[in-house]
Design an enzyme around this catalytic site. Structure first.
Site, PDB file in Angstrom:
ATOM      1  N   CYS A 112       0.821  -1.228   0.000  1.00 58.11           N
ATOM      2  CA  CYS A 112       0.000   0.000   0.000  1.00 58.11           C
ATOM      3  C   CYS A 112       0.849   1.269   0.000  1.00 58.11           C
ATOM      4  O   CYS A 112       0.331   2.360  -0.249  1.00 58.11           O
ATOM      5  CB  CYS A 112      -0.946  -0.002   1.184  1.00 58.11           C
ATOM      6  SG  CYS A 112      -1.910  -1.508   1.269  1.00 58.11           S
ATOM      7  N   HIS A 252      -3.495   6.938   2.487  1.00 58.06           N
ATOM      8  CA  HIS A 252      -3.904   5.632   1.954  1.00 58.06           C
ATOM      9  C   HIS A 252      -5.296   5.323   2.511  1.00 58.06           C
ATOM     10  O   HIS A 252      -5.575   5.521   3.685  1.00 58.06           O
ATOM     11  CB  HIS A 252      -2.888   4.578   2.381  1.00 58.06           C
ATOM     12  CG  HIS A 252      -3.332   3.189   2.105  1.00 58.06           C
ATOM     13  ND1 HIS A 252      -3.840   2.808   0.880  1.00 58.06           N
ATOM     14  CD2 HIS A 252      -3.384   2.069   2.900  1.00 58.06           C
ATOM     15  CE1 HIS A 252      -4.159   1.523   0.920  1.00 58.06           C
ATOM     16  NE2 HIS A 252      -3.894   1.059   2.135  1.00 58.06           N
ATOM     17  N   ASN A 282     -10.127  -0.408  -0.002  1.00 62.28           N
ATOM     18  CA  ASN A 282      -8.669  -0.321   0.034  1.00 62.28           C
ATOM     19  C   ASN A 282      -8.114  -0.874  -1.285  1.00 62.28           C
ATOM     20  O   ASN A 282      -8.238  -2.069  -1.548  1.00 62.28           O
ATOM     21  CB  ASN A 282      -8.179  -1.143   1.237  1.00 62.28           C
ATOM     22  CG  ASN A 282      -6.670  -1.167   1.366  1.00 62.28           C
ATOM     23  OD1 ASN A 282      -5.942  -0.820   0.432  1.00 62.28           O
ATOM     24  ND2 ASN A 282      -6.200  -1.616   2.516  1.00 62.28           N
TER      25      ASN A 282
END
Ligand code: UT7
Length: 325
Positions: A112, A252, A282
């Site tokens: 990520c 994020h 996500n």
């Protein structure tokens, strides 16, 4: 070192929207649980496109906005944990698809935080004069490594891509990049695509069981809340910034509670944080460039604005950026 700036952004998401209610028919969950624990409402899932297809779409829209021809691009970096295959790299597939035949191309994996790591590498290579421009793309088909029978993970992830085109510049551009890793915590977020099937290893004790994502949510949550707060605080302190100096913070997009934690801890209004996880979940390395592109398309960032981006995730890794547009 040359200054390097982000000239344009692009993104792409698959058409299929999977709602929380749809997931509650697959696994024992509910819209109420997913919304209160994560803030996520919908995610996109790619049925017929691969990571390189989403990456290519983001790249094409990004370079069109910069009025650059594909054959002028010198470097392509794709950050992904879901490449189409191990070789060729997703970046090489994109290079071929868009016709960027002069570009060097390679993938990186920092989960990520991958987009921030990719920008870091590109900035260094442009800064030292090795290349004059670069396309950095974060692209994922996380649906391919999601266990759709595991309610603790399948509600979290989605597919998407985002891209930035960067050039050597006279303007300040990327003012600061930091990255880091805590590999000792790596087992808390796993996707073991390579099965350890060496025939000579009769006593295999590897933690990797299969390609599905497995996460110790609470351990990653503790890490995420710590590094998101520290990363933003470090930038504010180093550049002597106050909240009004920053136009947007793009974190994020893992969990609304993580962003709310940082907002409260740092005493920064939640309105400063760009949040779109309700729409996409996500999307790992795609989440920051996807959000950045959306913020641009909504007219929320203008020339001269300062923006912070901060990533965290598998590895465990983290990274942050201070950009002046
Ligand atoms: O992108 C990489 C970075 N990733 C992150 O930053 C993720 C960080 N972690 C998180 O965001 C959170 O830990 C999660 C959203 C993953 C989980 O939230 P949580 O508040 O930590 O929940 P939990 O794992 O402690 O689970 C609480 C309960 C459990 O039931 P019991 O043991 O209390 O009876 C779970 O079995 O919720 C249960 N549960 C669910 N219930 C309904 C777990 N997933 C679900 C679900 N629906 N989808």
């Amino acid at each position: 070192m040359n200054n390097v700036r982000i000239v344009s952004t692009g993104s792409s998401v698959p058409e299929l929207i999977i709602t929380n209610d749809m997931l509650s028919k697959l696994v024992d969950t509910s819209d109420e649980w997913i919304t209160t624990r994560t803030g996520i409402k919908n995610r996109r899932v790619s049925v017929d496109k691969d990571t390189s297809d989403l990456a290519t779409e983001a790249a094409v829209s990004c370079i069109k906005k910069a009025s650059v021809k594909a054959e002028e691009i010198e470097l392509i970096i794709v950050a992904t944990v879901t490449p189409d295959m191990f070789t060729p790299s997703t970046a090489c597939i994109v290079q071929n698809k868009i016709g960027a035949f002069k570009a060097s191309a390679f993938d990186i994996n920092a989960a990520c935080s991958g987009f921030i790591y990719g920008v870091d590498v590109a900035k260094s290579l442009l800064g030292c004069g090795r290349f004059r421009n670069a396309l950095v793309i974060g692209a994922e088909c996380l649906s391919k490594i999601t266990n759709w029978e595991d309610r603790s993970t399948c509600v979290l992830f989605g597919d998407a891509s985002g891209a930035v085109y960067m050039e050597v510049s006279d303007k300040p551009g990327i003012m600061k990049i930091s990255t880091g890793a805590e590999g000792d915590k790596g087992n808390s977020l796993l996707s073991g695509a390579l099965k350890p099937n060496n025939p000579f290893n009769r006593n295999n004790t590897s933690p990797y069981k299969d390609h599905f994502v497995k996460m110790n949510g609470q351990e990653v949550y503790r890490f995420a809340t710590r590094v998101i707060s520290e990363s933003i605080k470090d930038i504010f302190e180093e550049f002597n910034l106050t909240e009004k100096d920053i136009k947007l913070i793009i974190p994020h997009q893992a969990n609304l509670r993580i962003i709310e934690f940082a907002s409260k801890k740092l005493n920064i209004s939640i309105d400063k944080f760009y949040i779109n996880l309700q729409d996409y979940g996500n999307t790992s390395s795609a989440s920051i460039p996807l959000a950045l592109n959306e913020a641009f398309e909504k007219g929320m960032i203008s020339e001269g604005d300062k923006v912070i981006a901060v990533g965290f995730g598998g590895g465990l890794t983290y990274g942050s950026l201070l950009i002046q547009f």
